[in-house]
Structure formats: C-alpha cells, structure tokens
Design a protein around this motif. Sequence first.
Motif, mmCIF file in Angstrom:
data_model
loop_
_atom_site.group_PDB
_atom_site.id
_atom_site.type_symbol
_atom_site.label_atom_id
_atom_site.label_comp_id
_atom_site.label_asym_id
_atom_site.label_seq_id
_atom_site.Cartn_x
_atom_site.Cartn_y
_atom_site.Cartn_z
ATOM 1 N N TYR A 195 0.856 -1.185 0.000
ATOM 2 C CA TYR A 195 0.000 0.000 0.000
ATOM 3 C C TYR A 195 0.899 1.244 0.000
ATOM 4 O O TYR A 195 1.887 1.306 0.736
ATOM 5 C CB TYR A 195 -0.894 0.026 1.250
ATOM 6 N N TYR B 179 1.033 5.687 -0.221
ATOM 7 C CA TYR B 179 0.261 6.869 0.139
ATOM 8 C C TYR B 179 1.061 8.130 -0.159
ATOM 9 O O TYR B 179 2.280 8.131 -0.107
ATOM 10 C CB TYR B 179 -0.066 6.872 1.641
ATOM 11 N N SER C 202 -6.905 3.694 -4.358
ATOM 12 C CA SER C 202 -7.884 3.134 -3.431
ATOM 13 C C SER C 202 -8.828 4.205 -2.912
ATOM 14 O O SER C 202 -10.023 4.003 -2.793
ATOM 15 C CB SER C 202 -7.190 2.490 -2.236
ATOM 16 N N SER D 79 -4.294 7.181 -1.627
ATOM 17 C CA SER D 79 -3.728 5.867 -1.356
ATOM 18 C C SER D 79 -3.803 5.033 -2.633
ATOM 19 O O SER D 79 -4.682 5.243 -3.489
ATOM 20 C CB SER D 79 -4.462 5.180 -0.205
ATOM 21 N N THR E 290 0.019 -4.858 7.867
ATOM 22 C CA THR E 290 -0.142 -4.565 9.295
ATOM 23 C C THR E 290 -0.743 -3.190 9.573
ATOM 24 O O THR E 290 -0.936 -2.848 10.713
ATOM 25 C CB THR E 290 1.213 -4.623 10.026
ATOM 26 N N ASP E 291 -1.012 -2.398 8.550
ATOM 27 C CA ASP E 291 -1.670 -1.099 8.702
ATOM 28 C C ASP E 291 -0.795 0.003 9.270
ATOM 29 O O ASP E 291 -1.242 1.128 9.393
ATOM 30 C CB ASP E 291 -2.932 -1.210 9.570
ATOM 31 N N THR E 292 0.425 -0.297 9.641
ATOM 32 C CA THR E 292 1.314 0.763 10.099
ATOM 33 C C THR E 292 2.011 1.376 8.898
ATOM 34 O O THR E 292 2.674 0.672 8.137
ATOM 35 C CB THR E 292 2.349 0.212 11.089
ATOM 36 N N GLN E 293 1.865 2.678 8.745
ATOM 37 C CA GLN E 293 2.454 3.368 7.612
ATOM 38 C C GLN E 293 3.802 3.950 7.998
ATOM 39 O O GLN E 293 3.943 4.587 9.051
ATOM 40 C CB GLN E 293 1.520 4.477 7.131
#
Lengths: 113, 112
Positions: B31, B33, B55, B48, B98-101
Amino acid sequence: DQQVKQNSPSLSVQEGRISILNCDYTNSMFDYFLWYKKYPAEGPTFLISISSIKDKNEDGRFTVFLNKSAKHLSLHIVPSQPGDSAVYFCAASELTGANNLFFGTGTRLTVIP
Amino acid sequence: EPEVTQTPSHQVTQMGQEVILRCVPISNHLYFYWYRQILGQKVEFLVSFYNNEISEKSEIFDDQFSVERPDGSNFTLKIRSTKLEDSAMYFCASSDYTDTQYFGPGTRLTVL
C-alpha cells in the motif's frame, strides 16, 4: 476537519520524569491509532500503535493508552530523555483497506536535561 | 533497516509548471500513500494506492494531481499545473498488511 485533536501545542518535562501526550478524536469509526515522532525537515517516524480491541500497548519506554468511551488516547514516555524532544503526532484510521490516516496538529515535547 | 526514500528533497518551481515527486517505498509493502503538510498545518492525506490503482483520495487530490507506479520500485506524484497554494512538504508512505504506515523524509515543494 477536526477529527483528531491534540489540544496541547507544547509540553516541557524534566529529564527522567514522565511525559504524557494527549489526543482526542471524534470519529467513532476509527479503530487503529498511531503515534509518530517528527523532527524538523524529516518525515514522521512511527513510534507505537494500538488497535481498538486493546486499551494499552507498551513498547519499551513508550506506552499508549486508549479509552474508547471517552474517545481519548495518550502516550506515556517514561523516563523522558533529551533525545525525545520532537513534535509528536497522533493519527487514526478506519481499518477499511485504504487506511488513510487522520493526523492531529502535534505536540512539541521538550525534555529539559 | 528498510526505509522509504524520496527525491528530490527540495523542489522549486514556477506557478503553472508541472512537477513530479518521486518515492521508493519499502520493497515488500503493498500500500502506498501521499500526504502533504502545509507550513504550520497538520499532515493531510492526499491519496492511497494499492494493486496499481487508487484506493482512496481526498478532496485535495483534484484533477491536477495524479499518481503512478511506473515500475516495481518507484511511486510518483505529479502535479500538472502548480499553484502557489501547492507549496508544502509532501510525504510518501507505505505499509504492508499490518496497517502501520512508514513515512519518507519528505519533499519540500516551493511554488513561486
């Protein structure tokens, strides 16, 4: 857009003492929360995160507490060190795939030696 | 430790010119951003990108903006015709499942 708020623009703490940084949010759909540290002219550096299924997450000197009913989270740094002096941002997202982050305005922490 | 890199660190351009900001995300991340921070304001989400398509995008990300992943490593943000109000720090970020950017160091864009 004030979905994430950090009401204290600055905080000064003596070295060795506890630093407590606070963050409030308004969107009840947020379910993932992060704290970032930022130095001037650098990008945000990830510190610690917490998902909404927990109320506490600890990593070394850093602990994040989440109070979902109050829509409030806090970052505790114990013991504070001069190298911790930076701007701290809290951020939140909905875990819907894209996960764009909503940031607070930041709190400048100064740790006094 | 893997990190997100961005080039250039500082870009100065004339109003109306096109600029391309470049980012190399962490290699196994999926992902990507772009965010920006206008001086004195909060960090704001722009767009994103996942699986070679956008997205989600914010209201800021209008037709003047576009993103591209031209190869397996780069992720670019293009501003077609820059305005004075586009002056800001632009941050690229990437994440795995894991959603941590994780953020890059940023590109300071100055539009004159």
